[in-house]
Write a protein that holds these residues in place. Structure first.
Motif, PDB file in Angstrom:
ATOM      1  N   ILE A 108       0.736  -1.295   0.100  1.00  0.00           N
ATOM      2  CA  ILE A 108      -0.053  -0.124  -0.033  1.00  0.00           C
ATOM      3  C   ILE A 108       1.146   1.613   0.007  1.00  0.00           C
ATOM      4  O   ILE A 108       0.476   2.144  -0.679  1.00  0.00           O
ATOM      5  CB  ILE A 108      -1.138   0.146   1.110  1.00  0.00           C
ATOM      6  CG1 ILE A 108      -1.718   1.058   0.744  1.00  0.00           C
ATOM      7  CG2 ILE A 108      -0.094  -0.172   2.434  1.00  0.00           C
ATOM      8  CD1 ILE A 108      -2.716   0.935  -0.622  1.00  0.00           C
ATOM      9  N   ILE A 109       2.153   1.226   0.631  1.00  0.00           N
ATOM     10  CA  ILE A 109       2.966   2.272   0.377  1.00  0.00           C
ATOM     11  C   ILE A 109       3.114   2.942  -0.747  1.00  0.00           C
ATOM     12  O   ILE A 109       3.236   3.826  -1.219  1.00  0.00           O
ATOM     13  CB  ILE A 109       4.589   1.928   1.069  1.00  0.00           C
ATOM     14  CG1 ILE A 109       4.742   2.976   1.417  1.00  0.00           C
ATOM     15  CG2 ILE A 109       5.502   1.261   0.477  1.00  0.00           C
ATOM     16  CD1 ILE A 109       4.578   4.428   3.159  1.00  0.00           C
ATOM     17  N   LEU A 110       3.099   2.333  -1.320  1.00  0.00           N
ATOM     18  CA  LEU A 110       3.198   2.365  -3.380  1.00  0.00           C
ATOM     19  C   LEU A 110       2.407   3.032  -4.011  1.00  0.00           C
ATOM     20  O   LEU A 110       1.623   3.795  -5.173  1.00  0.00           O
ATOM     21  CB  LEU A 110       4.368   1.427  -4.099  1.00  0.00           C
ATOM     22  CG  LEU A 110       5.897   0.414  -3.797  1.00  0.00           C
ATOM     23  CD1 LEU A 110       5.690  -0.224  -4.707  1.00  0.00           C
ATOM     24  CD2 LEU A 110       6.009   1.331  -3.558  1.00  0.00           C
ATOM     25  N   LEU A 111       1.389   2.818  -3.667  1.00  0.00           N
ATOM     26  CA  LEU A 111      -0.034   2.885  -3.919  1.00  0.00           C
ATOM     27  C   LEU A 111      -0.889   3.851  -3.604  1.00  0.00           C
ATOM     28  O   LEU A 111      -1.509   5.027  -3.826  1.00  0.00           O
ATOM     29  CB  LEU A 111      -1.440   1.652  -3.395  1.00  0.00           C
ATOM     30  CG  LEU A 111      -2.607   2.119  -4.398  1.00  0.00           C
ATOM     31  CD1 LEU A 111      -1.983   1.685  -5.991  1.00  0.00           C
ATOM     32  CD2 LEU A 111      -2.908   0.730  -4.042  1.00  0.00           C
ATOM     33  N   ARG A 112       0.073   4.417  -2.149  1.00  0.00           N
ATOM     34  CA  ARG A 112      -0.822   5.815  -1.485  1.00  0.00           C
ATOM     35  C   ARG A 112      -0.674   7.041  -2.459  1.00  0.00           C
ATOM     36  O   ARG A 112      -1.243   8.411  -2.055  1.00  0.00           O
ATOM     37  CB  ARG A 112       0.072   5.791  -0.136  1.00  0.00           C
ATOM     38  CG  ARG A 112      -0.756   5.396   1.255  1.00  0.00           C
ATOM     39  CD  ARG A 112      -0.682   5.559   2.608  1.00  0.00           C
ATOM     40  NE  ARG A 112      -1.243   4.583   2.697  1.00  0.00           N
ATOM     41  CZ  ARG A 112      -0.774   4.428   4.397  1.00  0.00           C
ATOM     42  NH1 ARG A 112       0.689   4.724   5.192  1.00  0.00           N
ATOM     43  NH2 ARG A 112      -2.094   3.349   5.084  1.00  0.00           N
ATOM     44  N   PRO A 113       0.690   7.001  -3.080  1.00  0.00           N
ATOM     45  CA  PRO A 113       0.864   8.525  -3.453  1.00  0.00           C
ATOM     46  C   PRO A 113       0.109   9.019  -5.009  1.00  0.00           C
ATOM     47  O   PRO A 113      -0.392   9.909  -4.876  1.00  0.00           O
ATOM     48  CB  PRO A 113       2.153   8.297  -3.661  1.00  0.00           C
ATOM     49  CG  PRO A 113       3.156   7.111  -3.302  1.00  0.00           C
ATOM     50  CD  PRO A 113       2.113   6.270  -2.640  1.00  0.00           C
ATOM     51  N   ALA A 114      -0.179   7.575  -5.413  1.00  0.00           N
ATOM     52  CA  ALA A 114      -1.316   7.527  -6.645  1.00  0.00           C
ATOM     53  C   ALA A 114      -2.451   8.164  -5.853  1.00  0.00           C
ATOM     54  O   ALA A 114      -3.444   9.154  -6.568  1.00  0.00           O
ATOM     55  CB  ALA A 114      -1.196   7.136  -7.153  1.00  0.00           C
ATOM     56  N   LEU A 115      -2.977   7.245  -4.267  1.00  0.00           N
ATOM     57  CA  LEU A 115      -4.384   7.597  -4.429  1.00  0.00           C
ATOM     58  C   LEU A 115      -4.444   9.439  -3.353  1.00  0.00           C
ATOM     59  O   LEU A 115      -5.329   9.781  -4.099  1.00  0.00           O
ATOM     60  CB  LEU A 115      -4.957   6.395  -3.502  1.00  0.00           C
ATOM     61  CG  LEU A 115      -5.567   5.355  -4.316  1.00  0.00           C
ATOM     62  CD1 LEU A 115      -5.007   4.385  -2.966  1.00  0.00           C
ATOM     63  CD2 LEU A 115      -6.281   5.748  -5.062  1.00  0.00           C
ATOM     64  N   ALA A 116      -3.588   9.851  -2.794  1.00  0.00           N
ATOM     65  CA  ALA A 116      -3.325  11.002  -2.392  1.00  0.00           C
ATOM     66  C   ALA A 116      -3.697  12.062  -3.977  1.00  0.00           C
ATOM     67  O   ALA A 116      -4.365  13.561  -3.499  1.00  0.00           O
ATOM     68  CB  ALA A 116      -2.145  11.445  -1.580  1.00  0.00           C
ATOM     69  N   ALA A 117      -2.407  11.888  -4.790  1.00  0.00           N
ATOM     70  CA  ALA A 117      -2.979  12.805  -5.995  1.00  0.00           C
ATOM     71  C   ALA A 117      -4.441  12.661  -6.513  1.00  0.00           C
ATOM     72  O   ALA A 117      -4.783  13.842  -6.544  1.00  0.00           O
ATOM     73  CB  ALA A 117      -2.004  12.539  -6.841  1.00  0.00           C
ATOM     74  N   LEU A 118      -5.077  11.613  -6.495  1.00  0.00           N
ATOM     75  CA  LEU A 118      -6.193  12.166  -6.859  1.00  0.00           C
ATOM     76  C   LEU A 118      -7.042  12.635  -6.164  1.00  0.00           C
ATOM     77  O   LEU A 118      -7.912  13.388  -6.775  1.00  0.00           O
ATOM     78  CB  LEU A 118      -6.863  10.165  -7.599  1.00  0.00           C
ATOM     79  CG  LEU A 118      -5.836   9.526  -8.822  1.00  0.00           C
ATOM     80  CD1 LEU A 118      -6.427   8.393  -8.281  1.00  0.00           C
ATOM     81  CD2 LEU A 118      -6.455   9.982  -9.773  1.00  0.00           C
ATOM     82  N   ARG A 119      -7.301  12.440  -4.927  1.00  0.00           N
ATOM     83  CA  ARG A 119      -7.733  13.010  -3.761  1.00  0.00           C
ATOM     84  C   ARG A 119      -7.571  14.430  -4.067  1.00  0.00           C
ATOM     85  O   ARG A 119      -8.475  15.296  -4.322  1.00  0.00           O
ATOM     86  CB  ARG A 119      -7.779  12.109  -2.825  1.00  0.00           C
ATOM     87  CG  ARG A 119      -8.187  12.718  -0.897  1.00  0.00           C
ATOM     88  CD  ARG A 119      -8.311  12.303   0.190  1.00  0.00           C
ATOM     89  NE  ARG A 119      -6.652  13.246   0.063  1.00  0.00           N
ATOM     90  CZ  ARG A 119      -5.644  12.725   0.915  1.00  0.00           C
ATOM     91  NH1 ARG A 119      -5.303  10.908   0.942  1.00  0.00           N
ATOM     92  NH2 ARG A 119      -4.749  13.294   0.822  1.00  0.00           N
TER      93      ARG A 119
END
Length: 134
Positions: A108-119
């Motif tokens: 999940i640590i690799l997925l969080r930056p993309a999700l944060a940018a979308l949010r």
């Protein structure tokens, strides 16, 4: 009186049935299945999506964001840096869904930056693409 002949009477049908209509139908079916056979586009990176017990269909108008096992991003199958995401999201409607395709074993640590940018860009509809569980 009727004359008997040793030769068979000529038949009304030709000896060889015309096969051209059959060949045309087979050819058209071949073309149809070649065109319709490719239902899903190729992914830019090899991933194995996580499994889901209740899989729903995905929208065809969604934008596709792929995160591979190493955390690399692909926007509509084109490699992209995380810093470029706000520019890509700037011109699209905020209610348009984003399909997120990722490997099932990604941390999940690799997925969080993309999700944060979308949010941060105001995207409210993110669809996590999964595969059906056996």
């Amino acid at each position: 009186m009727k004359k008997l002949s040793l030769q068979p009477a000529p038949s009304q049908r030709p000896d060889i049935e015309p096969v051209l209509p059959l060949i045309n139908v087979v050819f058209l079916l071949l073309i149809f299945f070649m065109v319709a056979g490719r239902l899903a586009p190729q992914l830019p990176a090899e991933i194995t999506p996580p499994e889901s017990e209740t899989a729903k269909g995905t929208s065809s108008e969604a934008i596709r964001l792929v995160v591979d096992r190493d955390g690399n991003l692909y926007w509509q199958d084109v490699p992209m840096a995380l810093a470029d995401m706000p520019d890509r999201l700037d011109g699209i409607s905020k209610d348009r869904p984003i399909q997120l395709l990722t490997d099932g074993d990604i941390p999940i640590i690799l997925l969080r930056p993309a999700l944060a940018a979308l949010r941060d860009a105001g995207i409210t509809d993110v669809l996590l693409v999964t595969r059906s569980a056996p």
